[in-house]
Design a protein around this motif. Structure first.
Motif, PDB file in Angstrom:
ATOM      1  N   ALA A 137      20.974 -17.415   6.196  1.00 45.94           N
ATOM      2  CA  ALA A 137      19.841 -17.106   7.073  1.00 45.94           C
ATOM      3  C   ALA A 137      18.648 -16.660   6.245  1.00 45.94           C
ATOM      4  O   ALA A 137      18.791 -16.105   5.156  1.00 45.94           O
ATOM      5  N   SER A 138      17.484 -16.919   6.799  1.00 53.30           N
ATOM      6  CA  SER A 138      16.222 -16.492   6.198  1.00 53.30           C
ATOM      7  C   SER A 138      15.427 -15.762   7.273  1.00 53.30           C
ATOM      8  O   SER A 138      15.241 -16.282   8.367  1.00 53.30           O
ATOM      9  N   LEU A 139      14.983 -14.550   6.965  1.00 52.02           N
ATOM     10  CA  LEU A 139      14.227 -13.757   7.921  1.00 52.02           C
ATOM     11  C   LEU A 139      12.926 -13.274   7.308  1.00 52.02           C
ATOM     12  O   LEU A 139      12.903 -12.797   6.160  1.00 52.02           O
ATOM     13  N   LEU A 140      11.846 -13.396   8.062  1.00 46.01           N
ATOM     14  CA  LEU A 140      10.595 -12.741   7.699  1.00 46.01           C
ATOM     15  C   LEU A 140      10.780 -11.271   8.025  1.00 46.01           C
ATOM     16  O   LEU A 140      11.410 -10.922   9.027  1.00 46.01           O
ATOM     17  N   ILE A 141      10.253 -10.378   7.206  1.00 40.15           N
ATOM     18  CA  ILE A 141      10.529  -8.952   7.333  1.00 40.15           C
ATOM     19  C   ILE A 141       9.237  -8.148   7.436  1.00 40.15           C
ATOM     20  O   ILE A 141       8.289  -8.398   6.695  1.00 40.15           O
ATOM     21  N   ASP A 142       9.234  -7.168   8.346  1.00 40.42           N
ATOM     22  CA  ASP A 142       8.233  -6.111   8.356  1.00 40.42           C
ATOM     23  C   ASP A 142       8.959  -4.841   7.940  1.00 40.42           C
ATOM     24  O   ASP A 142       9.984  -4.493   8.543  1.00 40.42           O
ATOM     25  N   THR A 143       8.462  -4.165   6.929  1.00 40.65           N
ATOM     26  CA  THR A 143       9.066  -2.942   6.424  1.00 40.65           C
ATOM     27  C   THR A 143       8.282  -1.751   6.952  1.00 40.65           C
ATOM     28  O   THR A 143       7.073  -1.678   6.760  1.00 40.65           O
ATOM     29  N   HIS A 144       8.966  -0.837   7.634  1.00 45.05           N
ATOM     30  CA  HIS A 144       8.327   0.369   8.149  1.00 45.05           C
ATOM     31  C   HIS A 144       8.898   1.575   7.410  1.00 45.05           C
ATOM     32  O   HIS A 144      10.094   1.842   7.498  1.00 45.05           O
ATOM     33  N   VAL A 145       8.038   2.282   6.700  1.00 46.54           N
ATOM     34  CA  VAL A 145       8.445   3.446   5.915  1.00 46.54           C
ATOM     35  C   VAL A 145       7.907   4.699   6.586  1.00 46.54           C
ATOM     36  O   VAL A 145       6.709   4.795   6.867  1.00 46.54           O
ATOM     37  N   ARG A 146       8.815   5.623   6.858  1.00 44.76           N
ATOM     38  CA  ARG A 146       8.438   6.921   7.419  1.00 44.76           C
ATOM     39  C   ARG A 146       9.035   8.014   6.552  1.00 44.76           C
ATOM     40  O   ARG A 146       9.831   7.748   5.648  1.00 44.76           O
ATOM     41  N   GLU A 147       8.685   9.225   6.854  1.00 42.62           N
ATOM     42  CA  GLU A 147       9.157  10.357   6.067  1.00 42.62           C
ATOM     43  C   GLU A 147      10.680  10.461   6.051  1.00 42.62           C
ATOM     44  O   GLU A 147      11.279  10.804   5.039  1.00 42.62           O
ATOM     45  N   ASP A 148      11.321  10.107   7.188  1.00 40.61           N
ATOM     46  CA  ASP A 148      12.762  10.307   7.303  1.00 40.61           C
ATOM     47  C   ASP A 148      13.598   9.032   7.293  1.00 40.61           C
ATOM     48  O   ASP A 148      14.814   9.096   7.391  1.00 40.61           O
ATOM     49  N   HIS A 149      12.973   7.854   7.195  1.00 39.46           N
ATOM     50  CA  HIS A 149      13.754   6.613   7.146  1.00 39.46           C
ATOM     51  C   HIS A 149      12.892   5.418   6.732  1.00 39.46           C
ATOM     52  O   HIS A 149      11.672   5.486   6.754  1.00 39.46           O
ATOM     53  N   ILE A 150      13.585   4.354   6.384  1.00 35.97           N
ATOM     54  CA  ILE A 150      12.957   3.054   6.136  1.00 35.97           C
ATOM     55  C   ILE A 150      13.653   2.056   7.054  1.00 35.97           C
ATOM     56  O   ILE A 150      14.878   1.951   7.030  1.00 35.97           O
ATOM     57  N   HIS A 151      12.885   1.354   7.881  1.00 35.14           N
ATOM     58  CA  HIS A 151      13.455   0.349   8.779  1.00 35.14           C
ATOM     59  C   HIS A 151      12.926  -1.029   8.412  1.00 35.14           C
ATOM     60  O   HIS A 151      11.743  -1.178   8.080  1.00 35.14           O
ATOM     61  N   LEU A 152      13.816  -2.009   8.470  1.00 41.94           N
ATOM     62  CA  LEU A 152      13.442  -3.406   8.284  1.00 41.94           C
ATOM     63  C   LEU A 152      13.546  -4.105   9.628  1.00 41.94           C
ATOM     64  O   LEU A 152      14.563  -3.992  10.317  1.00 41.94           O
ATOM     65  N   TYR A 153      12.494  -4.820  10.012  1.00 39.00           N
ATOM     66  CA  TYR A 153      12.478  -5.594  11.251  1.00 39.00           C
ATOM     67  C   TYR A 153      12.390  -7.064  10.865  1.00 39.00           C
ATOM     68  O   TYR A 153      11.506  -7.446  10.085  1.00 39.00           O
ATOM     69  N   GLY A 154      13.308  -7.873  11.385  1.00 37.92           N
ATOM     70  CA  GLY A 154      13.394  -9.276  10.993  1.00 37.92           C
ATOM     71  C   GLY A 154      12.980 -10.224  12.097  1.00 37.92           C
ATOM     72  O   GLY A 154      13.176  -9.943  13.286  1.00 37.92           O
ATOM     73  N   PHE A 155      12.430 -11.373  11.676  1.00 41.69           N
ATOM     74  CA  PHE A 155      11.933 -12.384  12.606  1.00 41.69           C
ATOM     75  C   PHE A 155      12.307 -13.769  12.110  1.00 41.69           C
ATOM     76  O   PHE A 155      12.173 -14.068  10.924  1.00 41.69           O
ATOM     77  N   ALA A 156      12.737 -14.618  13.040  1.00 45.81           N
ATOM     78  CA  ALA A 156      13.106 -15.988  12.694  1.00 45.81           C
ATOM     79  C   ALA A 156      11.873 -16.857  12.461  1.00 45.81           C
ATOM     80  O   ALA A 156      11.949 -17.853  11.751  1.00 45.81           O
ATOM     81  N   ASP A 157      10.739 -16.478  13.060  1.00 43.27           N
ATOM     82  CA  ASP A 157       9.515 -17.273  12.865  1.00 43.27           C
ATOM     83  C   ASP A 157       8.289 -16.365  12.858  1.00 43.27           C
ATOM     84  O   ASP A 157       8.334 -15.221  13.308  1.00 43.27           O
ATOM     85  N   SER A 158       7.198 -16.884  12.344  1.00 43.16           N
ATOM     86  CA  SER A 158       5.983 -16.084  12.178  1.00 43.16           C
ATOM     87  C   SER A 158       5.319 -15.754  13.514  1.00 43.16           C
ATOM     88  O   SER A 158       4.637 -14.734  13.617  1.00 43.16           O
ATOM     89  N   ALA A 159       5.512 -16.572  14.543  1.00 46.99           N
ATOM     90  CA  ALA A 159       4.907 -16.289  15.850  1.00 46.99           C
ATOM     91  C   ALA A 159       5.449 -14.977  16.419  1.00 46.99           C
ATOM     92  O   ALA A 159       4.681 -14.137  16.908  1.00 46.99           O
ATOM     93  N   GLU A 160       6.767 -14.791  16.357  1.00 45.32           N
ATOM     94  CA  GLU A 160       7.353 -13.547  16.870  1.00 45.32           C
ATOM     95  C   GLU A 160       6.894 -12.359  16.031  1.00 45.32           C
ATOM     96  O   GLU A 160       6.617 -11.281  16.565  1.00 45.32           O
ATOM     97  N   GLN A 161       6.781 -12.547  14.736  1.00 42.22           N
ATOM     98  CA  GLN A 161       6.310 -11.484  13.853  1.00 42.22           C
ATOM     99  C   GLN A 161       4.872 -11.085  14.202  1.00 42.22           C
ATOM    100  O   GLN A 161       4.547  -9.897  14.230  1.00 42.22           O
ATOM    101  N   LYS A 162       4.029 -12.051  14.482  1.00 39.28           N
ATOM    102  CA  LYS A 162       2.647 -11.755  14.849  1.00 39.28           C
ATOM    103  C   LYS A 162       2.582 -10.959  16.152  1.00 39.28           C
ATOM    104  O   LYS A 162       1.800 -10.012  16.275  1.00 39.28           O
ATOM    105  N   TRP A 163       3.413 -11.319  17.143  1.00 42.55           N
ATOM    106  CA  TRP A 163       3.446 -10.561  18.393  1.00 42.55           C
ATOM    107  C   TRP A 163       3.915  -9.126  18.160  1.00 42.55           C
ATOM    108  O   TRP A 163       3.386  -8.184  18.735  1.00 42.55           O
ATOM    109  N   PHE A 164       4.903  -8.955  17.317  1.00 41.41           N
ATOM    110  CA  PHE A 164       5.406  -7.625  16.978  1.00 41.41           C
ATOM    111  C   PHE A 164       4.294  -6.783  16.373  1.00 41.41           C
ATOM    112  O   PHE A 164       4.120  -5.626  16.723  1.00 41.41           O
ATOM    113  N   ARG A 165       3.527  -7.363  15.478  1.00 42.57           N
ATOM    114  CA  ARG A 165       2.437  -6.631  14.831  1.00 42.57           C
ATOM    115  C   ARG A 165       1.321  -6.272  15.823  1.00 42.57           C
ATOM    116  O   ARG A 165       0.690  -5.238  15.663  1.00 42.57           O
TER     117      ARG A 165
END
Length: 75
Positions: free
Chosen positions: A45-73
């Motif tokens: 699998a290949s996933l586009l990733i948005d990385t969210h860094v906060r003081e208490d955690h790091i979360h990775l959010y994955g998307f199968a395509d750039s359209a869904e990633q753009k909506w998330f942003r």
């Protein structure tokens, strides 16, 4: 920042996938739409990733395509 991961699907949860990338298991949160499109355990699998860094955690959010990633942003 992590922008893309390519690896083997290890396992799934309700809202995440564990993606094995060269022996490192990444916990990637994803929508049901993405989880349903990327395959099954053992598949590549290949996933586009948005990385969210906060003081208490790091979360990775994955998307199968750039359209869904753009909506998330936008949200």
């Amino acid at each position: 920042m992590i922008a893309k991961l390519i690896g083997i699907i290890d396992s799934f949860g309700d809202n995440y996938v564990i993606l094995n990338v060269n022996g490192v298991g990444y916990h990637v949160f994803a929508s049901a739409r993405t989880l349903g499109r990327i395959g099954q355990a053992g598949d590549g699998a290949s996933l586009l990733i948005d990385t969210h860094v906060r003081e208490d955690h790091i979360h990775l959010y994955g998307f199968a395509d750039s359209a869904e990633q753009k909506w998330f942003r936008l949200l």
